[in-house]
Design a protein around this motif. Sequence first.
Motif, PDB file in Angstrom:
ATOM      1  N   LEU A 158      -6.703  -3.344 -16.430  1.00 27.49           N
ATOM      2  CA  LEU A 158      -7.220  -4.446 -16.122  1.00 27.49           C
ATOM      3  C   LEU A 158      -5.860  -5.693 -16.396  1.00 27.49           C
ATOM      4  N   PHE A 159      -5.560  -6.335 -15.231  1.00 21.94           N
ATOM      5  CA  PHE A 159      -4.447  -7.259 -15.226  1.00 21.94           C
ATOM      6  C   PHE A 159      -4.733  -8.744 -15.375  1.00 21.94           C
ATOM      7  N   ASN A 160      -4.314  -9.195 -16.197  1.00 24.17           N
ATOM      8  CA  ASN A 160      -4.458 -10.774 -16.470  1.00 24.17           C
ATOM      9  C   ASN A 160      -3.549 -11.559 -15.804  1.00 24.17           C
ATOM     10  N   LEU A 161      -3.816 -12.303 -14.801  1.00 26.17           N
ATOM     11  CA  LEU A 161      -3.102 -13.252 -13.896  1.00 26.17           C
ATOM     12  C   LEU A 161      -2.628 -14.560 -14.379  1.00 26.17           C
ATOM     13  N   ASN A 162      -3.027 -14.918 -15.698  1.00 23.79           N
ATOM     14  CA  ASN A 162      -3.023 -16.065 -16.198  1.00 23.79           C
ATOM     15  C   ASN A 162      -1.559 -16.200 -16.942  1.00 23.79           C
ATOM     16  N   GLN A 163      -1.081 -17.427 -16.969  1.00 19.34           N
ATOM     17  CA  GLN A 163       0.350 -17.432 -17.308  1.00 19.34           C
ATOM     18  C   GLN A 163       0.592 -17.375 -18.834  1.00 19.34           C
TER      19      GLN A 163
ATOM     20  N   TYR B 294       1.101 -11.943 -21.128  1.00 13.88           N
ATOM     21  CA  TYR B 294       2.029 -11.028 -21.574  1.00 13.88           C
ATOM     22  C   TYR B 294       3.332 -11.415 -22.047  1.00 13.88           C
ATOM     23  N   PHE B 295       3.702 -12.695 -22.134  1.00 15.74           N
ATOM     24  CA  PHE B 295       5.160 -12.979 -22.003  1.00 15.74           C
ATOM     25  C   PHE B 295       5.254 -14.302 -23.177  1.00 15.74           C
ATOM     26  N   ALA B 296       5.167 -13.830 -24.358  1.00 16.67           N
ATOM     27  CA  ALA B 296       5.007 -15.078 -25.577  1.00 16.67           C
ATOM     28  C   ALA B 296       6.183 -15.755 -25.535  1.00 16.67           C
ATOM     29  N   ASP B 297       7.596 -15.216 -24.838  1.00 19.10           N
ATOM     30  CA  ASP B 297       8.659 -16.012 -24.783  1.00 19.10           C
ATOM     31  C   ASP B 297       8.893 -17.038 -23.758  1.00 19.10           C
ATOM     32  N   GLU B 298       7.943 -16.708 -22.605  1.00 19.31           N
ATOM     33  CA  GLU B 298       7.787 -17.285 -21.261  1.00 19.31           C
ATOM     34  C   GLU B 298       6.631 -18.009 -21.006  1.00 19.31           C
ATOM     35  N   PRO B 299       6.290 -18.826 -21.518  1.00 16.62           N
ATOM     36  CA  PRO B 299       4.799 -19.354 -21.378  1.00 16.62           C
ATOM     37  C   PRO B 299       4.217 -19.579 -20.061  1.00 16.62           C
ATOM     38  N   GLU B 300       5.343 -20.016 -19.102  1.00 17.95           N
ATOM     39  CA  GLU B 300       4.995 -20.214 -17.755  1.00 17.95           C
ATOM     40  C   GLU B 300       5.070 -19.242 -16.734  1.00 17.95           C
ATOM     41  N   ARG B 301       5.555 -17.871 -17.321  1.00 13.19           N
ATOM     42  CA  ARG B 301       5.504 -16.791 -16.596  1.00 13.19           C
ATOM     43  C   ARG B 301       4.006 -16.241 -16.515  1.00 13.19           C
ATOM     44  N   SER B 302       3.573 -15.717 -15.262  1.00  8.10           N
ATOM     45  CA  SER B 302       2.454 -14.988 -15.160  1.00  8.10           C
ATOM     46  C   SER B 302       2.841 -13.496 -14.355  1.00  8.10           C
TER      47      SER B 302
ATOM     48  N   VAL C  57      -9.132  -1.033 -10.674  1.00  4.46           N
ATOM     49  CA  VAL C  57      -8.186  -1.854 -11.017  1.00  4.46           C
ATOM     50  C   VAL C  57      -8.993  -3.339 -11.209  1.00  4.46           C
ATOM     51  N   ARG C  58      -8.826  -3.878 -12.480  1.00  7.27           N
ATOM     52  CA  ARG C  58      -9.560  -5.064 -12.573  1.00  7.27           C
ATOM     53  C   ARG C  58      -8.629  -6.375 -12.618  1.00  7.27           C
ATOM     54  N   ILE C  59      -9.304  -7.434 -12.345  1.00  8.62           N
ATOM     55  CA  ILE C  59      -8.100  -8.622 -12.183  1.00  8.62           C
ATOM     56  C   ILE C  59      -8.833  -9.716 -13.168  1.00  8.62           C
ATOM     57  N   VAL C  60      -8.313 -10.383 -13.875  1.00  5.37           N
ATOM     58  CA  VAL C  60      -8.690 -11.572 -14.531  1.00  5.37           C
ATOM     59  C   VAL C  60      -7.816 -12.847 -13.863  1.00  5.37           C
ATOM     60  N   GLN C  61      -8.639 -13.711 -12.849  1.00  8.80           N
ATOM     61  CA  GLN C  61      -8.158 -14.449 -12.113  1.00  8.80           C
ATOM     62  C   GLN C  61      -7.160 -15.518 -12.769  1.00  8.80           C
ATOM     63  N   ARG C  62      -6.390 -15.996 -12.175  1.00  2.00           N
ATOM     64  CA  ARG C  62      -5.532 -17.222 -12.572  1.00  2.00           C
ATOM     65  C   ARG C  62      -6.441 -18.472 -12.488  1.00  2.00           C
ATOM     66  N   ASP C  63      -6.497 -19.195 -13.607  1.00  2.10           N
ATOM     67  CA  ASP C  63      -7.127 -20.506 -13.730  1.00  2.10           C
ATOM     68  C   ASP C  63      -8.592 -20.343 -13.826  1.00  2.10           C
TER      69      ASP C  63
END
Length: 764
Positions: A707-712, A715-723, A747-753
């Motif tokens: 399951l991949f989350n595409l929202n910003q 996964y990147f606490a130090d880079e809030p703008e990174r997706s 393969v599942r996707i959590v869509q951006r926005d």
Amino acid sequence: MLLDTQENINSGYSYQTNHSHNKEAKNAGQIEVIKRSGTSAPLDVTKIRKVVDWACNGKEVNSIALESGLKTRLRHGITTREIQDNLINCALELCDLDQPDWRYVAGRLHIWSLWKETLVHRGYNYGNYAQTVQSFVEQGKYDERILTYSTTELEEAGSWINADWDLDYDYAGAVLLTSRYLLPQELPQEAFLTCALLLAMVESPDSRLYYARKFYEAIASRRISLATPILANLRIPNGSLTSCFIVSIDDNLESIFREITNTARISKNGGGVGVNVSRIRATGSSVMGKKNASGGVIPWIKLLNDTAIAVNQGGRRAGAVTVGLDIWHLDVPEFLEMQTENGDQRRKAYDVFPQLVIADEFMRRVENKQEWTLVDPFEVQNELGIDLAPLWGVEFEKAYSIIEANLETKIKLYKKVNARELFKEIMRAQVETGMPYLAFKDAINKANPNKHDGYIPGVNLCTESFSNVTPNKYAHCCNLVSLNLANLEDSDIESVCTLAVRILDNTIDITIPPFEDAKNHNDRYRTIGVGAMGLADWLAKRELRYNNLSEISDLFENIGYHCTQASMLLSKERGAYPAFEGSDWSKGLLIGSKPVTWFEENASQPIRWQKLAIDIQKYGIRNSHITAIAPNTSSSLVQGCTASVLPVYSRFFYDKWAKGTVPIAPPYVQDKYWFYQENKTLHQDQVVSAIATIQQWIDTGISMELLFNLNQGVYFADEPERSLKAKDIFDTLMMSWEKGCKAVYYVRIVQRDSFKEECTACAN
């Protein structure tokens, strides 16, 4: 203790009154209630209160809130069933992240309604099991083999029933149990007990009641979960018990239509099937000497697609077919496009589940950005005498190098592609549709204990169960159960594993496979699959996470060991599976066809593995494949735990059902919620590492969803703008191959926005 259940059932919500009294009550402005029997009586609010208190007993809820919510819904002429439904709806509306126990209240009320309906139709609830069995056999509901037991034995078995176990279900579990698994006028404990008795009927007369009780208690207390075909079909006449099938098609009309017919038989009986089509000649190949005459694999896949729709599991749902194609096949590009909206609709198949069977050589070329050659198996066979389909490992690599050395000279029908670009196309399809599944052929076959007797062409519908398949001879079939880790202590593992293996071995002897090749496979390999569910619960209870790989490894080492030992002990008692001689088991190799030295270096208790290898060589092993972890998404709801060995999607969410939304919350979320790692925010590299660790101790496969989350910033606490980028998904998929995972399921996707607090990742 709960309030007296039987008193509530017998009394209902109203007084026992005559019609004249009812008329007087109506004239006086009292609310009348229409009972299930059709008679009416004045409403007795105290009895509603008593049922509410009973349903709320022991749960962290305020029963007054449920009562007050109901009062606004009462009206003259309301039925007791409507009152019950209103109470359930009120409880569900009160359920949220802060008060998740309301789902248990709703579950108890649903079970209460079931008890009441049963009382009206049968005249009794629990208490006369022998009479229920006799009546159900006469009505054709129960398989008459249950009468193998005498009335005295059935009465004794009936005394084991624990009705309190009915009250352990939350609403989602209670509804699924009653709607999907129970027969009309059947109660849950009667279903579990009947299954247990039938599973034990192959035991010796002096021990079958002993094992039946062990089976019943493990099933009814939700420590062992029977797969859907066993729980749903075992009790009914001629019910099919097998969950998983794989067939393989040869490149001729007879084989093609034979396996389409077998697929229909499997679908009719509710099984899922994998169909490997890699031997079928490619588009543009010759037919009867005519060049460019073949339409390739897609037309035959379309027939399988339409068969799945037409033979719809007795009207319950469409058939479930996964179609496997090897990555070297010339039709792979069109195979990847067969579920897209654009293109020729006559060459589309939207109702099958595509899988690609992938060789290590292809993955190495993906890694190195090298060329990959797609070929026609018919031409390769005719021109070079090479049958590519059964080859894997070094043999495949040698044959493939010969093929590539003969391009243009002998092999005319081929296409060169960049391996990485092809893998990107695979990824693009996965992001759009969740598929194709990926089956890593070399890893699967390296771990196959029956290399001496064939090969494994691909995976089943849920990617966890597979063994040798030979067209027109052996069709893989497997029966499944799962251990509910949420309800097990470490001290339970040995006994429950032993029971699970015995249950499944007995299932082989009482099931009726839907076609001959499946029976041949059952008889020769005796394949079973003991799985697991509730790992997320097990971890949370111990304040562990998915990166606690050592503890996860120890748990599944114990499961792998005790299941394998149980099969060895059954072999000592009943004999080894017929293909044992010459197998890797017979050579002293253990789980995954690994030598004892591997266990000496990697096991926490190596000495027991050394002894087990010696015992298996001496006594044999009963089942060629023993462990396999299925997705069990629906059955985990009945079991009251998280699905499979994957992280839970969310601590609390609403699942969309036909009748609305249902609250879902892992059972230990209240006390250990900070240890619940939600899959929607968990980096999938951790999931792959955990699955790879578990896979070392599981001899068949594991249904691994990613399951991949595409929202910003997820996964990147130090880079809030990174997706997440495509490269990140690519790296995780490559990692799954490198670490020895055998397959990738959805393969599942959590869509951006579009991030929502609801499950978008449920399989099945």
